[in-house]
Design a protein around this motif. Structure first.
Motif, PDB file in Angstrom:
ATOM      1  N   ASP A 153       9.896  23.970   5.468  1.00 38.50           N
ATOM      2  CA  ASP A 153       9.208  24.903   6.538  1.00 38.50           C
ATOM      3  C   ASP A 153       8.333  24.486   7.498  1.00 38.50           C
ATOM      4  N   TRP A 154       8.013  23.233   7.546  1.00 40.65           N
ATOM      5  CA  TRP A 154       7.234  22.615   8.415  1.00 40.65           C
ATOM      6  C   TRP A 154       7.549  21.073   8.530  1.00 40.65           C
ATOM      7  N   ILE A 155       7.834  20.458   9.700  1.00 44.68           N
ATOM      8  CA  ILE A 155       7.923  18.860   9.959  1.00 44.68           C
ATOM      9  C   ILE A 155       6.847  18.500  10.898  1.00 44.68           C
ATOM     10  N   GLY A 156       6.082  17.314  10.362  1.00 45.29           N
ATOM     11  CA  GLY A 156       5.263  16.780  11.203  1.00 45.29           C
ATOM     12  C   GLY A 156       5.860  15.186  11.617  1.00 45.29           C
ATOM     13  N   GLY A 157       5.532  14.704  12.796  1.00 46.13           N
ATOM     14  CA  GLY A 157       5.815  13.193  12.444  1.00 46.13           C
ATOM     15  C   GLY A 157       4.926  12.498  13.854  1.00 46.13           C
ATOM     16  N   THR A 158       4.625  11.155  13.443  1.00 45.37           N
ATOM     17  CA  THR A 158       3.717  10.292  14.363  1.00 45.37           C
ATOM     18  C   THR A 158       4.714   9.600  15.667  1.00 45.37           C
ATOM     19  N   THR A 159       3.929   9.315  16.555  1.00 41.43           N
ATOM     20  CA  THR A 159       4.665   8.616  17.664  1.00 41.43           C
ATOM     21  C   THR A 159       3.374   7.704  17.943  1.00 41.43           C
TER      22      THR A 159
END
Length: 285
Positions: free
Chosen positions: A24-30
């Protein structure tokens, strides 16, 4: 289901493409603000995290994460994710944690076969740090009753990162070190193996690698054949102009087994060897 990714690079992006319809949701770091818009375009909510301190909003996002993928290299201080977010991860009680490691943890075996039960004997500093990070994650899993799967990856390639690209850039070389072989993994198979593993949460180590360890010069020669160009001349390893890191890779010679991924996860490789993969990649060149 909510997926949080630490380190949204080449491998992680392929995983997002593979599983986006399940979340339902995807978060990610950079580490770079310049890359945040590209992550939004991919459908990933971006967060800045450089590993040295907590990033804005990451702790809050982690509280609701059901699945976590870690694709950040350790350093002398240890694993950045555990150093900064161990408490938040324990509090979230995720259903699955995946940690991307490297087959470099096995060190050199003079071309012999290794599997997940082979004692680790890292040679390079970066592989020593990987072993320490693996051990830290496995201890974390045991202490907190959380499923952590360690994925030991071989050389990753795929669209935009393959032997054809080296020909396009004019950097293709055919280095020859007698007896030397490497395993590889197409990024689509890497993503597929992670997807298969995610459905069977456990604390387990998996080698994610192709079926055929092969001499690097053979891959270059086959790419040249497919392109219809002459293969670069052979260059003896001893006289090759290499960076210290590139030279260190040739100090590790082993054949890595992927049998556990097949047997325990029931995974079938789309690109079991470099020839199948390069023929498919040729269509994208």
């Amino acid at each position: 289901m909510r997926l949080f990714i630490f380190g949204t690079g080449f491998s992680s992006k392929a995983f997002v493409e593979e599983v986006r319809d399940q979340f339902d949701w995807i978060g990610g770091t950079t580490r770079s603000s310049d890359k945040m818009e590209a992550l939004r375009t991919l459908g990933v909510e971006p967060f800045l995290f450089d590993g040295s301190s907590q990033g804005d909003g990451v702790a809050e996002a982690l509280k609701q994460a059901t699945h976590i993928l870690v694709s950040i290299a350790p350093n002398e201080a240890g694993d950045p994710v555990l150093n900064q977010y161990a408490n938040e991860i324990v509090g979230a009680k995720p259903r699955w944690i995946g940690y991307l490691s490297t087959v470099g943890v096995y060190g050199n075996h003079d071309g012999a076969w290794v599997d997940e039960e082979t004692p680790l004997n890292p040679v390079s500093k970066r592989s020593v740090q990987r072993v320490a990070a693996e051990e830290a994650w496995l201890a974390f899993a045991e202490q907190n009753d959380l499923p952590v799967q360690i994925f030991r990856l071989s050389g990753i390639y795929g669209p935009g990162r393959n032997a054809f690209e080296n020909f396009r850039k004019g950097t293709a070389r055919r280095l020859v070190k007698p007896g030397q072989v490497f395993n590889r993994i197409h990024v689509a198979d890497l993503a597929g193996a992670l997807k298969a593993a995610m459905t069977k949460p456990s604390t387990r180590v998996f080698n994610v690698t192709d079926d055929e360890p092969a001499p690097p010069q053979d891959v270059v020669a086959f790419a040249a054949e497919l392109l219809g160009v002459e293969a670069p001349p052979e260059i003896p390893f001893e006289t090759a102009d290499l960076t210290p890191m590139a030279r260190s890779f040739y100090g590790e010679n082993k054949r890595v087994s992927n049998q556990r991924v097949k047997d325990e996860l029931g995974f079938t490789f789309r690109y079991p060897d470099y020839r199948v993969a390069l023929k498919a990649l040729l269509e994208t060149v």
